[in-house]
Scaffold this motif. Structure first.
Motif, PDB file in Angstrom:
ATOM      1  N   ILE A   1      46.549  48.667   8.070  1.00 22.29           N
ATOM      2  CA  ILE A   1      46.486  50.019   7.066  1.00 22.29           C
ATOM      3  C   ILE A   1      47.773  50.466   7.299  1.00 22.29           C
ATOM      4  N   SER A   2      48.684  51.184   6.635  1.00 24.06           N
ATOM      5  CA  SER A   2      49.534  52.093   6.984  1.00 24.06           C
ATOM      6  C   SER A   2      49.854  52.984   5.527  1.00 24.06           C
ATOM      7  N   LEU A   3      49.859  54.162   6.081  1.00 23.25           N
ATOM      8  CA  LEU A   3      50.555  55.436   5.209  1.00 23.25           C
ATOM      9  C   LEU A   3      52.012  56.121   5.573  1.00 23.25           C
ATOM     10  N   HIS A   4      52.190  55.742   3.633  1.00 19.08           N
ATOM     11  CA  HIS A   4      53.583  55.809   3.743  1.00 19.08           C
ATOM     12  C   HIS A   4      53.835  57.107   2.931  1.00 19.08           C
ATOM     13  N   ASN A   5      54.315  58.092   2.480  1.00 20.64           N
ATOM     14  CA  ASN A   5      55.071  59.191   1.747  1.00 20.64           C
ATOM     15  C   ASN A   5      55.611  58.181   0.254  1.00 20.64           C
ATOM     16  N   ARG A   6      55.962  58.506  -0.935  1.00 20.39           N
ATOM     17  CA  ARG A   6      56.236  58.009  -2.016  1.00 20.39           C
ATOM     18  C   ARG A   6      57.663  58.978  -1.806  1.00 20.39           C
ATOM     19  N   ALA A   7      58.194  58.058  -3.112  1.00 24.05           N
ATOM     20  CA  ALA A   7      59.290  58.500  -2.929  1.00 24.05           C
ATOM     21  C   ALA A   7      59.678  59.678  -3.723  1.00 24.05           C
ATOM     22  N   ASP A   8      58.977  59.535  -5.317  1.00 21.67           N
ATOM     23  CA  ASP A   8      59.236  61.205  -5.716  1.00 21.67           C
ATOM     24  C   ASP A   8      58.088  61.875  -5.247  1.00 21.67           C
ATOM     25  N   ALA A   9      56.288  61.419  -5.066  1.00 28.01           N
ATOM     26  CA  ALA A   9      55.496  62.657  -4.959  1.00 28.01           C
ATOM     27  C   ALA A   9      54.480  61.738  -5.174  1.00 28.01           C
ATOM     28  N   GLY A  10      53.752  62.732  -3.649  1.00 27.55           N
ATOM     29  CA  GLY A  10      52.778  61.880  -3.505  1.00 27.55           C
ATOM     30  C   GLY A  10      52.204  60.593  -2.407  1.00 27.55           C
ATOM     31  N   LEU A  11      51.663  59.707  -2.280  1.00 30.01           N
ATOM     32  CA  LEU A  11      50.836  58.942  -0.788  1.00 30.01           C
ATOM     33  C   LEU A  11      50.569  57.846  -0.916  1.00 30.01           C
TER      34      LEU A  11
END
Length: 438
Positions: free
Chosen positions: A416-426
């Motif tokens: 499992i991994s968490l990533h900030n999206r390029a535009d907005a959000g997770l």
């Protein structure tokens, strides 16, 4: 020896038989001719008598030459007298023993090579000139994208790799070291390096072993947290249970008084003990998570059940093959992630779920599940700690939601991994194996 003695005896016998003729008119020419004839006859007799010995020695010579070339499949015929037959039989027995020993060694080496090649640990064997003479599959993928590296020097392998890895491999001592993540959203990797040196065929060889310790350290950390939770839960339960019992007794004793203040006090105590009991239950559930009971799961049915609780947009087509996991546990993970997405401030149309198939470099098939929202995302500091137990940015959060998700996914041998999206959000990305090799 016997044939030679026979030939000598034949010559002497002819000489004494022809000796009286030497004084006659025939003289020495007749004797010379007789002697020559006797020599020829003795050679023919000797050759006839030694033919079996010559054949046996020739076969033995061929067999020994094959032994010299590491070929133990030769089998010489049993012929000749007793000693020759015994020698041929002993040779054949020795060849059979050597064949069995060679087959055993070959099978053992094949099994050992299979184990080494399948190991996730990186293994390098270098000669005294730091040239690679053996490497397993994990080493080829780490250093050269799966391409063979035998024959290359260690300095050539380190070109283009991270500085931390180059420093660790150039250090004559082993130990733990950390490789920085390539992206801000990823987790730093902890590795353990061990070295060995031994003498083989008159030359020194150097063995380098690299083991990925990130997951193991995480498991040890979670195990410590679980132990702490079990101790705290036990002590709290021992206190909450008698308090709840005393509240019920107090209500019965003070019921005739009909005092509203006492009722408020008992209601408050009962409410807080109930909340504390639920709090303890949530932590105990994390500490006593059962092993997953995997089975085949239909993706369409699973997504329909999820949509009944939290709305989302399904991106792309669902995988044609069914999944293989504990449906109750994975459903709990996805419900928790969708709940977090709704609490991020995103609208239903901005929350999406995507499920795609995936095949790793080692051939293991799996699925990638992505849950996306359009909230504020997470800061780099929060990303590095969000999966740890007890860490929460919510005012009333317990810090177990994502930690429980991580525990369930890793129990399935997933990630499992968490990533900030390029535009907005997770975006929360899950990878789960899709085979039945447990």
């Amino acid at each position: 020896m016997f044939s030679t003695l026979c030939a000598i005896g034949l010559v002497i016998g002819l000489f004494w038989w022809l000796a009286p003729m030497a004084i006659t008119d025939l003289g020495w020419p007749l004797i010379s001719g007789a002697l020559l004839l006797s020599v020829i006859i003795s050679l023919l007799v000797s050759r006839y008598l030694t033919r079996d010995l010559a054949r046996s020695l020739s076969a033995l010579e061929v067999g020994l030459l094959n032994f010299k070339d590491n070929d133990f499949s030769v089998h010489i015929p049993l012929q000749g007298g007793g000693q020759l037959r015994a020698l041929a039989s002993l040779f054949n027995e020795s060849a059979e023993v050597l064949r069995r020993e060679r087959q055993y060694i070959y099978q053992r080496e094949l099994l050992l090579d299979k184990v080494i090649q399948s190991s996730p640990n990186v293994m390098l064997l270098l000669d005294d000139q730091q040239r690679v003479i053996y490497a397993n599959d994990a080493a080829r993928h780490l250093f050269n994208q799966g391409i063979r590296i035998e024959g290359l020097k260690l300095t050539e392998l380190l070109k283009g790799l991270s500085e931390e890895l180059a420093i660790a491999l150039n250090n004559p001592k082993g130990g733990l070291f950390t490789l920085a993540c390539e992206t801000e959203d990823s987790e730093d990797e902890t590795w353990h390096l061990s070295r060995g040196r031994f003498l083989l065929n008159g030359q020194y060889h150097h063995l380098i072993l690299l083991k990925q310790m990130t997951r193991e350290l995480n498991r040890q950390e979670v195990a410590v947290w679980k132990k702490v939770i079990r101790i705290i839960s036990h002590e709290l339960n021992n206190s909450v249970a008698p308090i709840a019992s005393m509240v019920k007794s107090g209500r019965k004793i003070t019921a005739p008084l009909e005092d509203p203040k006492l009722k408020l006090i008992f209601d408050t105590i009962e409410d807080r003990t109930s909340h504390l009991s639920q709090f303890i239950f949530n932590y105990a559930r994390f500490a006593k998570l059962p092993l997953p009971k995997k089975s085949r799961v239909d993706w369409a049915r699973l997504t329909e059940q999820l949509a009944q609780h939290y709305g989302f947009t399904l991106e792309g087509e669902l995988p044609p093959e069914s999944g293989y996991f504990d449906v109750i546990q994975i459903e709990q993970v996805l419900l928790n992630l969708l709940k977090n997405a709704h609490e991020s401030g995103s609208t239903v149309d901005e929350i999406s779920l995507r499920i795609t198939t995936s095949v790793l470099s080692d051939g293991v098939s799996g699925v990638i599940i992505e849950v996306k929202d359009a909230g504020t995302g997470m800061s780099p500091e929060v990303l590095t700690q969000a999966l740890l137990p007890f860490y929460s940015t919510k005012h009333s959060g317990t810090g177990l939601g994502l930690a429980l998700c991580r525990e369930i996914i890793e129990a399935h041998d997933g990630r499992i991994s968490l990533h900030n999206r390029a535009d907005a959000g997770l975006m929360v990305k899950l990878w789960l194996p899709n085979d039945e090799r447990d």
